[in-house]
Scaffold this active site. Sequence first.
Site, PDB file in Angstrom:
ATOM      1  N   TYR A   1     -16.182  46.713  12.522  1.00 32.31           N
ATOM      2  CA  TYR A   1     -15.199  46.204  13.548  1.00 32.31           C
ATOM      3  C   TYR A   1     -13.743  46.099  12.516  1.00 32.31           C
ATOM      4  O   TYR A   1     -12.793  46.482  12.933  1.00 32.31           O
ATOM      5  CB  TYR A   1     -15.279  45.100  13.990  1.00 32.31           C
ATOM      6  CG  TYR A   1     -14.348  44.253  14.979  1.00 32.31           C
ATOM      7  CD1 TYR A   1     -13.895  44.867  16.106  1.00 32.31           C
ATOM      8  CD2 TYR A   1     -13.368  43.493  14.303  1.00 32.31           C
ATOM      9  CE1 TYR A   1     -13.034  44.229  16.986  1.00 32.31           C
ATOM     10  CE2 TYR A   1     -12.395  42.891  15.155  1.00 32.31           C
ATOM     11  CZ  TYR A   1     -12.046  43.423  16.295  1.00 32.31           C
ATOM     12  OH  TYR A   1     -11.046  43.129  17.166  1.00 32.31           O
TER      13      TYR A   1
ATOM     14  N   ASP B   1     -18.109  47.736  21.950  1.00 37.12           N
ATOM     15  CA  ASP B   1     -17.191  47.588  23.010  1.00 37.12           C
ATOM     16  C   ASP B   1     -16.002  48.068  22.731  1.00 37.12           C
ATOM     17  O   ASP B   1     -15.274  48.739  23.715  1.00 37.12           O
ATOM     18  CB  ASP B   1     -17.278  46.390  23.849  1.00 37.12           C
ATOM     19  CG  ASP B   1     -16.797  45.288  22.974  1.00 37.12           C
ATOM     20  OD1 ASP B   1     -15.620  44.776  22.979  1.00 37.12           O
ATOM     21  OD2 ASP B   1     -17.760  44.647  21.975  1.00 37.12           O
TER      22      ASP B   1
ATOM     23  N   LYS C   1     -25.518  42.277  23.894  1.00 35.50           N
ATOM     24  CA  LYS C   1     -24.304  41.615  24.497  1.00 35.50           C
ATOM     25  C   LYS C   1     -23.673  42.472  25.226  1.00 35.50           C
ATOM     26  O   LYS C   1     -23.110  43.465  24.842  1.00 35.50           O
ATOM     27  CB  LYS C   1     -23.364  41.046  23.518  1.00 35.50           C
ATOM     28  CG  LYS C   1     -22.162  40.394  23.823  1.00 35.50           C
ATOM     29  CD  LYS C   1     -21.057  40.132  22.810  1.00 35.50           C
ATOM     30  CE  LYS C   1     -19.928  39.689  23.298  1.00 35.50           C
ATOM     31  NZ  LYS C   1     -18.715  39.534  22.352  1.00 35.50           N
TER      32      LYS C   1
END
Length: 517
Positions: free
Chosen positions: A263, A298, A370
């Site tokens: 990330y 995501d 998640k």
Amino acid sequence: MESKLNLNFQKVDEARNYAKNIALETQEFINKHTTTAVERTVCRLLGIDGVDEVGVPLANIVVENICKGGGLSLGAAYFIGNAMIETSLTPQEIAERVSKGELDLTKLKQEDLFNIQLALNPIVNKTVERIKNNRETRNMLLNKYGDKKGPLIYVIVATGNIYEDITQAKAAARQGADVIAVIRTTGQSLLDYVPYGATTEGFGGTFATQENFRLMRKALDEVGEECGRYIRLCNYCSGLCMPEIAALGAMERLDVMLNDALYGILFRDINMKRTMIDQFFSRAINGFAGVIINTGEDNYLTTADAVEEAHTVLASQLINEQFALLAGLPEEQMGLGHAFEIDPELKNGFLFELSQAQMAREIFPKAPLKYMPPTKFMTGNIFKGHVQDALFNIVTVMTSQRIHLLGMLTEAIHTPLMSDRALSIENARYINHTMEDLGDEICFKSDGIIQKRADEVLNKACNLLEEIQGQGLFTTLEKGIFGGVKRPINGGKGLDGVIEKHESYFNPFIEPMLRRN
């Protein structure tokens, strides 16, 4: 688990093996290097705390002193342990002397390495015991109250003021939230130090500090006792201080941490070498502390098309899984991320979402996945938004997602009010209750849209991982395979904090944390 998707698990094993090889090759680089953040983390774990008169953390000051003397390749523990022998001071006292310019750690007589390690052992053992006790306290409270079956309702507070965050967090817990995530203030991931103390000013979130962690943990324990539930606390250990924040969270009994291997590289332009080294130690700490990590796949779907790039999500999940395993973090603590982000105008888009979520559940059966709500196509129409969130909630319960980050009907308008959060919790609780066993009752049509979609995504992910294995992870990141974001291997923030280890380097916390005793 019987596959509702009729997945080809030989293909899954093939993809997982490619991911393992990618991680092992990168780990060879990781093992040969340390970073300023890793060494500051060692300082903090050895008991160095506080800031100087202008607010610079003592951990930063100690590491900078060692850097200036050209010694960081040996590790901060080496010089702190050596100074303990030479001065008979504690690590905190040593740091304070360094801060005042009264001590230069690299100028002291150097003792035998064995004696240095021996001097550090009591402090290392004390810190390890503290983190171990936090883990046992969490387990005791979960046993006392009982852990919730089904999705954990996860909501966000983000006022910028830790005391207002506490007010909102307690309200959310009373409304039914199971996990409270305190959003970090905008840009904190790019700070190369951890702010100190309780903070009351932040933009888009609240500073992640040890004192803020302590205050929120205390508040959630209080409201948990009131409600008869254990309320989990989540924060963010990513960015230039990834392992430091993991250590602070472990010492203050956080339960969930955003902690992705890629990330920071992709979405914060942090140097890839720096990030890969830092994520290893941060995950070793989180693994030992019993913390569930959340990964950030995501985010790919908010920058790239959720249908076309779905396979990159699966590829990244498999890579994150392997890096976590190398750091001693078990599958039961891997909150691998994915999201409900397909354009609602796409015909049969809901079927694609269901396929993607079920595929993640079947490929990672032990992981507390998640699941992230729709954000990209939320328009400000709160009525349609509430319906989009309801569809997301249905997929969550049907596919047994574990960490359920609630969508807000006012997404794209403002930071949620307590009333917005209450409506979202009500929506999720209603669907979770009325559809609790729906997933067990549903089978998917053989060779239908849902099964075909899963097969397509799996095959594409496997091919991508084979390609990455051939090129290496660093080259892949340079080419922009994930999220369409290209990053140069020697670019980004934090590269100057990467140091090649000396043959006598040691980090006294790696071995006991990987041992997980």
